[in-house]
Design a protein around this motif. Structure first.
Motif, PDB file in Angstrom:
ATOM      1  N   TRP A   1       0.835  -1.203   0.000  1.00 32.29           N
ATOM      2  CA  TRP A   1       0.000   0.000   0.000  1.00 32.29           C
ATOM      3  C   TRP A   1       0.869   1.252   0.000  1.00 32.29           C
ATOM      4  CZ3 TRP A   1      -4.616   1.592  -1.116  1.00 32.29           C
ATOM      5  CH2 TRP A   1      -5.085   2.822  -0.635  1.00 32.29           C
ATOM      6  N   ALA A   2       1.989   1.190   0.691  1.00 36.40           N
ATOM      7  CA  ALA A   2       2.881   2.359   0.760  1.00 36.40           C
ATOM      8  C   ALA A   2       3.482   2.696  -0.593  1.00 36.40           C
ATOM      9  CB  ALA A   2       3.986   2.110   1.782  1.00 36.40           C
ATOM     10  N   MET A   3       3.625   1.709  -1.478  1.00 32.85           N
ATOM     11  CA  MET A   3       4.226   1.962  -2.785  1.00 32.85           C
ATOM     12  C   MET A   3       3.181   2.133  -3.887  1.00 32.85           C
ATOM     13  SD  MET A   3       5.688  -1.915  -3.479  1.00 32.85           S
ATOM     14  CE  MET A   3       6.253  -1.623  -5.128  1.00 32.85           C
ATOM     15  N   ARG A   4       1.917   2.391  -3.504  1.00 32.39           N
ATOM     16  CA  ARG A   4       0.836   2.467  -4.490  1.00 32.39           C
ATOM     17  C   ARG A   4       1.035   3.595  -5.501  1.00 32.39           C
ATOM     18  NH1 ARG A   4      -0.649   4.717   0.205  1.00 32.39           N
ATOM     19  NH2 ARG A   4      -1.790   6.698   0.228  1.00 32.39           N
ATOM     20  N   HIS A   5       1.635   4.709  -5.064  1.00 34.61           N
ATOM     21  CA  HIS A   5       1.823   5.838  -5.986  1.00 34.61           C
ATOM     22  C   HIS A   5       2.822   5.485  -7.078  1.00 34.61           C
ATOM     23  CE1 HIS A   5      -0.636   8.282  -3.385  1.00 34.61           C
ATOM     24  NE2 HIS A   5       0.175   8.085  -2.346  1.00 34.61           N
ATOM     25  N   ARG A   6       3.946   4.861  -6.689  1.00 40.91           N
ATOM     26  CA  ARG A   6       4.918   4.427  -7.689  1.00 40.91           C
ATOM     27  C   ARG A   6       4.346   3.318  -8.550  1.00 40.91           C
ATOM     28  NH1 ARG A   6       9.255   4.350  -3.539  1.00 40.91           N
ATOM     29  NH2 ARG A   6       8.951   2.106  -3.509  1.00 40.91           N
ATOM     30  N   LEU A   7       3.596   2.420  -7.903  1.00 42.86           N
ATOM     31  CA  LEU A   7       3.052   1.263  -8.615  1.00 42.86           C
ATOM     32  C   LEU A   7       2.103   1.696  -9.728  1.00 42.86           C
ATOM     33  CD1 LEU A   7       2.943  -1.877  -8.522  1.00 42.86           C
ATOM     34  CD2 LEU A   7       0.927  -1.636  -7.083  1.00 42.86           C
ATOM     35  N   ILE A   8       1.155   2.550  -9.376  1.00 43.16           N
ATOM     36  CA  ILE A   8       0.139   2.957 -10.351  1.00 43.16           C
ATOM     37  C   ILE A   8       0.639   4.100 -11.235  1.00 43.16           C
ATOM     38  CG2 ILE A   8      -2.201   3.863 -10.623  1.00 43.16           C
ATOM     39  CD1 ILE A   8      -2.867   2.487  -7.932  1.00 43.16           C
ATOM     40  N   GLY A   9       1.207   5.130 -10.613  1.00 36.21           N
ATOM     41  CA  GLY A   9       1.639   6.295 -11.387  1.00 36.21           C
ATOM     42  C   GLY A   9       2.800   5.994 -12.308  1.00 36.21           C
ATOM     43  N   LEU A  10       3.898   5.515 -11.725  1.00 39.60           N
ATOM     44  CA  LEU A  10       5.098   5.242 -12.514  1.00 39.60           C
ATOM     45  C   LEU A  10       4.888   4.051 -13.444  1.00 39.60           C
ATOM     46  CD1 LEU A  10       7.987   6.273 -12.868  1.00 39.60           C
ATOM     47  CD2 LEU A  10       8.705   4.727 -11.055  1.00 39.60           C
ATOM     48  N   GLY A  11       4.320   2.966 -12.902  1.00 38.07           N
ATOM     49  CA  GLY A  11       4.086   1.774 -13.725  1.00 38.07           C
ATOM     50  C   GLY A  11       3.085   2.022 -14.835  1.00 38.07           C
ATOM     51  N   GLY A  12       1.982   2.716 -14.498  1.00 38.27           N
ATOM     52  CA  GLY A  12       0.967   2.998 -15.510  1.00 38.27           C
ATOM     53  C   GLY A  12       1.480   3.889 -16.621  1.00 38.27           C
ATOM     54  N   LEU A  13       2.223   4.920 -16.258  1.00 44.16           N
ATOM     55  CA  LEU A  13       2.785   5.808 -17.281  1.00 44.16           C
ATOM     56  C   LEU A  13       3.811   5.086 -18.141  1.00 44.16           C
ATOM     57  CD1 LEU A  13       3.184   9.220 -15.419  1.00 44.16           C
ATOM     58  CD2 LEU A  13       1.746   8.741 -17.409  1.00 44.16           C
ATOM     59  N   GLN A  14       4.592   4.193 -17.529  1.00 33.59           N
ATOM     60  CA  GLN A  14       5.598   3.465 -18.323  1.00 33.59           C
ATOM     61  C   GLN A  14       4.915   2.608 -19.388  1.00 33.59           C
ATOM     62  OE1 GLN A  14       6.306  -0.150 -18.226  1.00 33.59           O
ATOM     63  NE2 GLN A  14       7.805   0.193 -19.852  1.00 33.59           N
ATOM     64  N   ILE A  15       3.891   1.865 -18.998  1.00 34.73           N
ATOM     65  CA  ILE A  15       3.165   1.031 -19.963  1.00 34.73           C
ATOM     66  C   ILE A  15       2.527   1.912 -21.046  1.00 34.73           C
ATOM     67  CG2 ILE A  15       1.117  -0.410 -20.279  1.00 34.73           C
ATOM     68  CD1 ILE A  15       3.119  -2.119 -19.117  1.00 34.73           C
ATOM     69  N   GLY A  16       1.836   2.963 -20.612  1.00 33.24           N
ATOM     70  CA  GLY A  16       1.110   3.813 -21.550  1.00 33.24           C
ATOM     71  C   GLY A  16       2.016   4.537 -22.525  1.00 33.24           C
ATOM     72  N   LEU A  17       3.055   5.200 -22.007  1.00 32.98           N
ATOM     73  CA  LEU A  17       3.936   5.987 -22.883  1.00 32.98           C
ATOM     74  C   LEU A  17       4.770   5.094 -23.803  1.00 32.98           C
ATOM     75  CD1 LEU A  17       5.197   8.778 -20.447  1.00 32.98           C
ATOM     76  CD2 LEU A  17       3.468   8.961 -22.232  1.00 32.98           C
TER      77      LEU A  17
END
Length: 626
Positions: free
Chosen positions: A79-95
């Motif tokens: 839960w503590a890493m949710r921002h990196r998980l969703i934000g960083l991971g999601g942007l990496q996949i998308g971009l």
């Protein structure tokens, strides 16, 4: 049977030869496995068509690895890493997918084909990256943590990708393969619990499966492991652990989810279990062997005929893909403020395509999204990018990291604005304690350290410290060495600490020098240089742990304390003689020769005698009390 045993022997002997050689030359085990696969496959031809089948089996190593990763993460950590998980991971996949889709459109590919390729190439290699992080101890760095978040999100993203890719099927490919499609459909229905279900029912099945893994892992696993552990048979516990991983993997596959994601979730659920460490120790050997086998099959599966016939195209595509991924990752590192060498570690470590790329390529061919010829070329590009990845880590180790370490210490020395009674050279874990103790007792200190990162950290916790090399005479002068009562030498570099002690003792003999020693040999050299008081950094803590160990093993606390005191007494008594023997032999250039070794053996004998004497005294006292 004999044929499979021969193949197993070939794979094992290739690993036994190639991996130690790769480790010796600093190439890492992953590159060793890949090279072994290339040699026994395309080069010598000892293995061939069975490689693809073995690769599917070896991919189970990735599944086990993610289970072990999950065991290391408590739910609150996730839960503590949710921002990196969703934000960083999601942007990496998308971009990344967007970049490759755009590149495909530039080459006039149909948009469905370009999007499918973009999604496949957006994945990175969980197996290679985490294995290399583990070997090089990079997992705890800022770059390593962020890379792990992206890899975890990629594994989760496989689920919607598997749902989306069939919608991108090309009509002409469907028309060409009606019979193959029918056969594949029958096979899918046979091995699926969700084939033919409406969307709402499919969602319910997936939710129920995930809930079963979470609830079952929390409430059912503990009684099961207690029952098995009570048998006292280690091999049954190992079988139970493998059964758990296999069961979750099968369940996830039957409902159309990623087995790796399912086992990761099971690992997270069991992270708080009292059997966590037992699970890790039992499953870890299987992970290592299967991952090694997987890497060998990747190397053995490279189609060199395609590579040689389209060499410049394939190599150009591979390098271009890795460059585009690295640029996207570097941009994200800037946006998310990943700093210094960690930025490069993040970008370089994830620049390859991943093992899930093979799964997605096979899936797209089955669902008539990619033509088979293009799929073969794409598989080769994915394999080559994975082979080049260890080279990126070597580039990071040899080129990037030293430059950042050098530049971080290249800044101008701070202007020292005050003087103190005590100058502390080195504010690492040892110097910090000394500094806090002195300041708490009203002693004014001046702290110097040549590592800028440590200085910046000290300032963030309101500890005043100056950046600069304490061995520089001008900085010592500015810090007030002429008026100082003493210098505490707590530097990490042994040679620098000895050089500093010599300089101070020669130029300022009135100043007391208290020095931290790394080991006995270092303490002798500091003493030879002129240090007044020398303390080994681990000596007292080791004595305390030794006494605690005796108490835990049932020795009475008073006897344990006496044994500790006796050890220190013997060490103090013989230290002068040991130093003189070392000094004489070091002058002759034959350190640790006859005299020193004889005295050291006498030291060991005296320790045993004193321990026996203390035990005898304690027993006598106890008998008198009785």
């Amino acid at each position: 049977m004999t044929e499979y045993l021969i193949y197993a022997f070939i794979y094992l002997i290739a690993a036994v030869i190639a991996v130690p050689l790769a480790q010796r030359f600093g190439l890492g085990s992953v590159l060793g496995y890949l090279i072994a696969g290339v040699v026994i496959g395309p080069v010598i031809g000892l293995v061939g068509e069975e490689t693809t089948s073995i690769q599917h089996f070896a991919e189970f190593g990735v599944v086990i690895m993610l289970f072990l990763v999950g065991l290391e993460l408590e739910p609150k950590s996730l839960w503590a890493m949710r921002h990196r998980l969703i934000g960083l991971g999601g942007l990496q996949i998308g971009l990344t997918a967007l970049a490759f889709t755009g590149a495909g459109l530039l080459f006039e590919l149909p948009w469905t084909l370009a999007l499918a390729i973009g999604l496949i190439l957006a994945m990175s290699s969980t197996a290679i990256v985490l294995q290399t992080f583990n070997e090089k101890r990079l997992g705890r760095t800022e770059g390593g943590k962020n890379a792990f978040s992206v890899l975890l999100f990629q594994d989760i993203a496989v689920i919607p990708m598997l749902a989306l890719l069939p919608l991108l099927a090309l009509p002409e490919l469907i028309a060409q393969a009606q019979s193959a499609a029918a056969s594949a459909a029958e096979h899918h229905e046979e091995l699926s619990l969700v084939a033919g279900l409406p969307g709402w029912a499919y969602g319910l099945v997936i939710t129920a499966s995930i809930a079963f893994v979470v609830v079952g892992g929390h409430y059912l696993s503990r009684p099961l492991f207690r029952f098995v552990a009570a048998s006292g048979l280690r091999e049954i516990f190992t079988a139970t652990a493998l059964m758990l991983v296999l069961g979750v993997s099968i369940l996830m596959s039957l409902v159309g989810l990623s087995p790796a994601l399912g086992t990761f979730l099971a690992g997270v659920v069991l992270a708080n279990s009292e059997f966590r460490h037992e699970l890790e120790s039992n499953i870890d050997p299987f992970k290592g062997l299967l991952l090694g086998l997987f890497f060998i099959t990747v190397g053995a599966g490279i189609n060199f005929s395609i590579l040689f016939s389209e060499f410049f195209t394939v190599i150009g595509l591979t390098l271009g893909i890795m460059l585009i991924k690295a640029l996207v990752l570097f941009l994200l590192a800037l946006i998310f403020r990943i700093r210094n060498s960690n930025r490069w570690l993040f970008a370089l470590s994830l620049a390859q395509a991943g093992e899930f790329g093979f799964v997605l390529i096979s899936f797209t061919v089955q669902n008539h999204v990619l033509p088979p010829a293009l799929a073969q070329t794409l598989s080769l590009v994915v394999a080559l990018s994975m082979m080049f990845t260890p080279g990126l880590f070597i580039f990071y180790d040899k080129i990037i990291l030293p430059r950042f370490e050098h530049s971080s210490n290249e800044r101008e020395a701070d202007t020292i604005e005050e003087q103190g009674t005590v100058i502390i050279a080195g504010i690492g874990r040892f110097g910090q304690i000394v500094n806090r103790l002195l300041i708490a007792n009203g002693v004014k200190t001046v702290v110097l350290d040549h590592q800028s990162t440590i200085i910046d950290t000290m300032r963030r916790i309101n500890t005043k410290a100056y950046f600069g090399d304490a061995t520089r005479p001008d900085l010592l002068h500015t810090a007030g060495i002429e008026q100082a009562a003493m210098v505490v030498v707590a530097m990490d570099n042994q040679e620098s600490s000895i050089m500093l002690v010599k300089h101070i003792k020669h130029s300022y003999p009135q100043v007391k020098i208290l020095a931290r020693a790394y080991d006995r040999g270092h303490s002798y050299r500091l003493r030879q240089a002129g240090a007044d008081v020398i303390e080994s950094e681990t000596y007292h803590s080791a004595l305390e742990i030794g006494a605690a160990a005796l108490r835990e093993l049932g020795h009475p606390p008073r006897l344990a304390q006496q044994q500790k005191s006796a050890y220190k007494r013997v060490d103090d008594e013989l230290s002068a003689g040991l130093y003189q023997a070392w000094l004489g032999e070091s002058k002759e250039g034959e350190r640790f020769d006859n005299n020193y070794l004889k005295l050291f053996m006498q030291f060991e004998d005296r320790i045993h005698e004193e321990m026996a004497f203390e035990r005898s005294n304690h027993e006598t006292e106890e008998s008198h009390k009785a």
